[in-house]
Design an enzyme around this catalytic site. Structure first.
Site, mmCIF file in Angstrom:
data_model
loop_
_atom_site.group_PDB
_atom_site.id
_atom_site.type_symbol
_atom_site.label_atom_id
_atom_site.label_comp_id
_atom_site.label_asym_id
_atom_site.label_seq_id
_atom_site.Cartn_x
_atom_site.Cartn_y
_atom_site.Cartn_z
ATOM 1 C CG ASP A 282 -2.087 -1.045 0.920
ATOM 2 O OD1 ASP A 282 -2.555 -1.110 -0.229
ATOM 3 O OD2 ASP A 282 -2.459 -1.778 1.846
ATOM 4 C CG ASP B 298 -7.227 -4.134 -1.807
ATOM 5 O OD1 ASP B 298 -7.501 -5.236 -2.304
ATOM 6 O OD2 ASP B 298 -7.640 -3.768 -0.708
HETATM 7 N N1 GLY Z 1 -7.180 -1.884 0.869
HETATM 8 C C1 GLY Z 1 -8.002 -2.464 1.868
HETATM 9 C C2 GLY Z 1 -9.426 -2.127 1.733
HETATM 10 O O1 GLY Z 1 -9.899 -1.718 0.684
HETATM 11 O O2 GLY Z 1 -10.120 -2.279 2.719
#
Ligand code: GLY
Length: 376
Positions: free
Chosen positions: A92, A154
């Site tokens: 992330d 994600d």
């Molecule tokens: N990236 C984690 C979520 O969308 O909750």
């Protein structure tokens, strides 16, 4: 129905007013979820750390309010401690530094921000598994975690940091890792009908797919709505960076799945395929993320198709504004109510979420005419 331009301007003014107020309370922290009107703040390594400063930059771009700039810069500096904490860094990094360092570099030309974002892009590239052609999602944060072979949808929104790094440096390495990972998304995450898996587990040695996992969705073959939204926006961005039609086609397929499953108020439940006995809490964040993705998608296609995506995005954003916005409650720090963070873990099932707020603000900024997004 109110004319588009009027409600958009009204929404923007409400956003500015609320963020001005909350910025004095939250300052240089990292809000994640609003509980009983107050944003709970997370540690800087948590994946959501970029969304608050990202919102501040979106407002600063319009108002030039120095106090918001100062807070966003302080958040970026606080993230430096995370860069030095290898075990807590995960994929992330794209979310976190695109909305801090890349944003500041784009808005102010700050060279130190560019250097920081390039350093982080190197760390993100270093998570690439060359056997399975995927970017590893997480580290083992908890005793017993074994996730060396996990990739998650994600990640599609983390790829812009790599594309950006190649563009800035004229070095194709970042981009080729992004492309390989994006191809893995196409091969293993997107079903024929446009539904999306959250997690795919690969054997980290052979690269073979082991299984799909439900992650934050209801089941491995259900349809987690926020994951679907990440795919719409992330794959459309992959297309804008590469001009490869396969990413555009996949983005359209996922968008059609998403739009055809929306309820009457255009805001999705947390999963599109739920059995009757599971509560279909809304996930307003999924709608908020999909909307600017659809606006970008609309710009990539013919005018007939463009109208469909543009209109859908406007419907979602207008419904979020009118039916979900917390404008009537000055005590509520969140902007958009009724997000679902993690149903399987029963975490935050009906709350404002910082990423829902961020993408709502980005979507309204775009409707207002600020076409540039930090991801592009
Ligand atoms: N990236 C984690 C979520 O969308 O909750």
């Amino acid at each position: 129905m109110v004319k588009t331009e009027v409600w958009v301007e009204e929404a923007w003014q409400n956003i500015i007013q609320k963020i001005n107020n909350t910025s004095r309370i939250i300052g240089a922290q990292f809000p994640h979820v609003s509980v009983e009107g107050k944003y709970e703040c997370a540690e800087p390594h948590w994946w959501t750390a970029g969304f608050w400063p990202g919102q501040l930059w979106l407002i600063y771009r319009d108002t030039q309010d120095e106090s918001l700039k100062t807070i966003a810069e302080a958040c970026e500096r606080k993230l430096d401690q995370v860069i030095m904490d290898y075990t807590r860094l995960d994929h992330d990094m794209g979310f976190m530094w695109t909305l801090t360092s890349v944003a500041r570099y784009k808005l102010l030309g700050a060279e130190d921000a560019k250097r920081r974002a390039l350093l982080v892009a190197n760390l993100l590239m270093g998570r690439y598994n060359a056997n399975g052609h995927f970017i590893r999602a997480w580290n083992p944060w908890f005793e017993g975690d074994e996730n060396t072979g996990y990739a998650i949808i994600d990640s599609a929104m983390n790829l812009p940091l790599l594309f950006w790094a190649s563009r800035e440096t004229d070095d194709p390495r970042f981009r080729s890792v992004a492309i390989r990972h994006a191809n893995t998304i196409l091969d293993h995450f997107i079903e024929a009908d446009g539904a999306v898996h959250h997690i795919v587990h690969f054997d980290p040695e052979t690269g073979e797919k082991v299984e799909s996992l439900r992650g934050q969705g209801y089941a491995p073959h259900s349809a987690w709505s926020r994951g679907t939204a990440w795919a719409i926006y992330g794959l459309t961005l992959c297309y804008t960076y590469t001009q490869e039609m396969k990413y555009l086609q996949a983005a359209k397929r996922v968008a059609h799945f998403f739009l055809s499953h929306l309820p009457d108020d255009f805001v999705p439940p947390w999963d599109f395929r739920l059995p009757a006995d599971v509560t279909p809490y809304r996930d307003s964040s999924a709608g908020a993320i999909a909307a600017p993705g659809l606006l970008l998608l609309a710009e990539q296609v013919s005018s007939i198709e463009a109208h469909i995506y543009q209109r859908a995005a406007e419907n979602i954003l207008q419904s979020l504004y009118v039916n979900y916005g917390a404008w009537d409650d000055p005590q509520e720090e969140g902007l958009i109510r009724h997000g679902t963070s993690h149903y399987p873990q029963q975490k935050h099932l009906d709350n404002p979420l910082i990423y829902g707020d961020y993408f709502f603000v980005e979507g309204i900024a775009r409707l207002k005419g600020d076409q540039d997004v930090f991801w592009s």
